[in-house]
Motif scaffolding. Structure first.
Motif, short mmCIF file in Angstrom:
data_model
loop_
_atom_site.label_atom_id
_atom_site.label_comp_id
_atom_site.label_asym_id
_atom_site.label_seq_id
_atom_site.Cartn_x
_atom_site.Cartn_y
_atom_site.Cartn_z
N ALA A 1 0.70 -1.32 -0.06
CA ALA A 1 -0.09 0.11 -0.09
C ALA A 1 0.71 1.29 -0.12
N GLY A 2 2.12 1.16 0.75
CA GLY A 2 3.01 2.33 0.76
C GLY A 2 3.43 2.66 -0.70
N ASP A 3 3.78 1.40 -1.49
CA ASP A 3 4.35 1.85 -2.71
C ASP A 3 3.61 2.39 -3.57
N LEU A 4 2.21 1.92 -3.68
CA LEU A 4 1.07 2.33 -4.37
C LEU A 4 0.73 3.82 -3.93
N ALA A 5 1.09 4.28 -2.85
CA ALA A 5 0.92 5.72 -2.31
C ALA A 5 2.04 6.56 -2.91
N SER B 1 12.79 1.61 5.28
CA SER B 1 11.27 1.63 5.53
C SER B 1 10.52 2.89 5.05
N SER B 2 9.48 2.88 4.26
CA SER B 2 8.91 4.09 3.83
C SER B 2 8.18 4.85 4.83
N VAL B 3 7.98 4.42 6.16
CA VAL B 3 7.50 5.12 7.28
C VAL B 3 8.36 4.81 8.33
N ALA B 4 8.87 5.83 9.24
CA ALA B 4 9.58 5.76 10.40
C ALA B 4 9.35 7.02 11.28
N TYR B 5 9.31 6.84 12.57
CA TYR B 5 8.86 7.59 13.67
C TYR B 5 9.43 7.37 14.95
N VAL B 6 10.18 8.15 15.44
CA VAL B 6 11.09 8.02 16.66
C VAL B 6 10.80 8.97 17.65
N PHE C 1 4.29 -8.70 9.11
CA PHE C 1 4.38 -8.71 7.51
C PHE C 1 3.13 -9.35 7.20
N ILE C 2 2.85 -8.64 6.05
CA ILE C 2 1.57 -9.27 5.03
C ILE C 2 2.34 -8.29 3.66
N ASN C 3 2.01 -8.85 2.47
CA ASN C 3 2.44 -8.14 1.33
C ASN C 3 1.88 -6.76 1.18
N GLU C 4 0.73 -6.65 1.75
CA GLU C 4 0.13 -4.95 1.57
C GLU C 4 0.73 -4.13 2.52
N ALA C 5 1.50 -4.73 3.73
CA ALA C 5 2.08 -3.92 4.65
C ALA C 5 3.57 -3.78 4.66
N GLY C 6 4.22 -4.86 3.77
CA GLY C 6 5.53 -4.83 3.95
C GLY C 6 6.03 -5.35 5.34
N ARG C 7 7.44 -5.10 5.53
CA ARG C 7 7.87 -5.41 6.89
C ARG C 7 7.68 -4.42 7.78
N CYS C 8 7.24 -4.67 9.02
CA CYS C 8 6.79 -3.79 9.97
C CYS C 8 7.54 -4.05 11.30
N ASP D 1 6.26 -0.46 6.39
CA ASP D 1 6.58 -0.86 4.93
C ASP D 1 7.97 -0.78 4.69
N SER D 2 8.49 -1.60 5.22
CA SER D 2 9.99 -1.84 4.86
C SER D 2 10.27 -2.91 3.87
#
Length: 371
Positions: free
Chosen positions: A84-88, A101-106, A293-300, A318-319
């Motif tokens: 989903a992150g790739d599609l966005a 990772s497409s998304v990161a927060y620290v 992990f699922i394909n739609e989420a990537g590695r989380c 989405d890693s």
């Protein structure tokens, strides 16, 4: 004559019948087809396509050796499944640490100071990170952890057809099911936990969403207790809130960070391992974690860890790559150990929208997909 005719017929079948076999070659599937080749002719039949070649085989037909040739064509690489992150288009967002990772927060857990962010408000599928809320609801509801529950057909994954070591009919305590659901991401265990909530799975999911609202997780929505559905969505900012609250529960801290655990299932001992190998690394001080992990989420990955005397919450969604989420955690830790505020991110030079927090924080952002 009959014997010769029968032998010839079998030989022709062997020559022309496609072989029902596939071979792995450098990550690609090799499709094999047996063809008829005249004597001294193989060299003429080598295809111009460099993905196709002939292989000589010696087989037995009615006890007699026979030389045949198989046409082997290496299949083209399979198309990558887009998350989903790739599609966005989130995978196109650059950051100063070159995270996978497409998304990161620290977040600094004690001061709530944002130390790093990248697409942190985007709601995406979160896969088995969902189970952290599952565990939080079970613990907060004070359900009897010693109660024996039974895995039923209703707990079998008919959505993505994932496997499980828990056979239908397995009897286990709620505590053990919670342990392996959080530590090893056992899907049937998570399903059984939700199904055995007062009111069943629908009431459990409603409790998950109610807890999300209570924590002001406004970009979060749950539809199951396992995370197998891509409709379980959240943002990194929301998940940081969940991690911070879940970290207050001693049982969740223990269950998510145990390196391994043995349960009794059907009279046999099953040893489970943590899906996050960092918990066993002596140079990490991890207080709570969950992978997904699922394909739609990537590695989380979500984690609470102590770094340089500072309690930090990390979220990576989405890693790309099997070990990329833990590698990103390592990159982030080294960066946190090295920085001296304020830090001006190098991403600004690449034209990426960047914001710097009041402290040492770095932000690379995009608008949220789901509100």
């Amino acid at each position: 004559m009959l014997k010769l005719a029968l032998t010839a017929a079998i030989s022709m079948m062997l020559v022309f019948e496609p072989v029902a076999a596939e071979a792995k070659s450098k990550g690609r599937t090799a499709v094999v087809k047996r063809i008829k080749v005249k004597k001294h002719e193989p060299a003429k039949l080598v295809a111009s396509d460099n993905r196709q070649r002939l292989v000589r085989r010696v087989i037995k037909v009615r006890g007699k050796r026979k030389v045949v040739y198989e046409q082997v064509r290496r299949a083209a690489p399979a198309l990558a499944i887009l998350s989903a992150g790739d599609l966005a288009g989130l995978n196109l967002t650059h950051d100063p640490l070159a995270l996978r990772s497409s998304v990161a927060y620290v977040l600094d857990q004690d001061s709530s100071e944002v130390l790093f962010e990248k697409n942190s408000s985007v709601a995406l599928p979160i896969a088995s990170i969902t189970k952290l809320m599952t565990g939080f609801v079970v613990v907060q509801a004070h359900q009897n952890l010693d109660e024996i529950l039974t895995v039923t057909e209703d707990d079998v994954d008919h959505h993505k057809f994932t496997s499980s070591r828990l056979q239908v009919g397995t009897r286990m305590t709620r505590g053990d099911l919670l342990h392996i659901a959080l530590m090893s991401s056992e899907n049937r265990a998570a399903a059984a936990l939700g199904r055995n909530y007062p009111g069943g799975i629908n009431a459990f999911v409603a409790a998950m969403n109610a807890k999300a609202r209570e924590l002001s997780m406004n970009n979060t929505h749950y539809v199951d207790s396992s995370g197998l559905s891509s409709q379980n969505v959240s943002s990194a900012r929301d998940l940081a809130k969940l991690v911070s609250m879940a970290h207050h529960e001693p049982l969740l801290r223990q269950y998510t960070t145990d390196p391994n655990y043995v349960v009794e299932a059907g009279g046999r001992a099953l040893r489970y391992s943590n899906t996050n190998y960092l918990v066993a690394m002596p140079d990490w001080n991890i207080g709570l974690q969950k992978t997904g992990f699922i394909n739609e989420a990537g590695r989380c990955l979500v984690m609470q860890a102590m770094i340089q005397g500072r309690n930090v919450v990390m979220v990576f969604l989405d890693s790309k790559g099997k070990q990329s989420r833990t590698a990103d955690a390592g990159r982030m830790r080294r960066w946190l150990e090295a920085i001296k505020p304020p830090v001006i991110p190098a991403a600004a030079a690449a034209g990426v929208p960047v914001t710097v927090s009041a402290g040492a924080g770095v932000g690379v952002g995009a608008a949220p997909l789901v509100q």
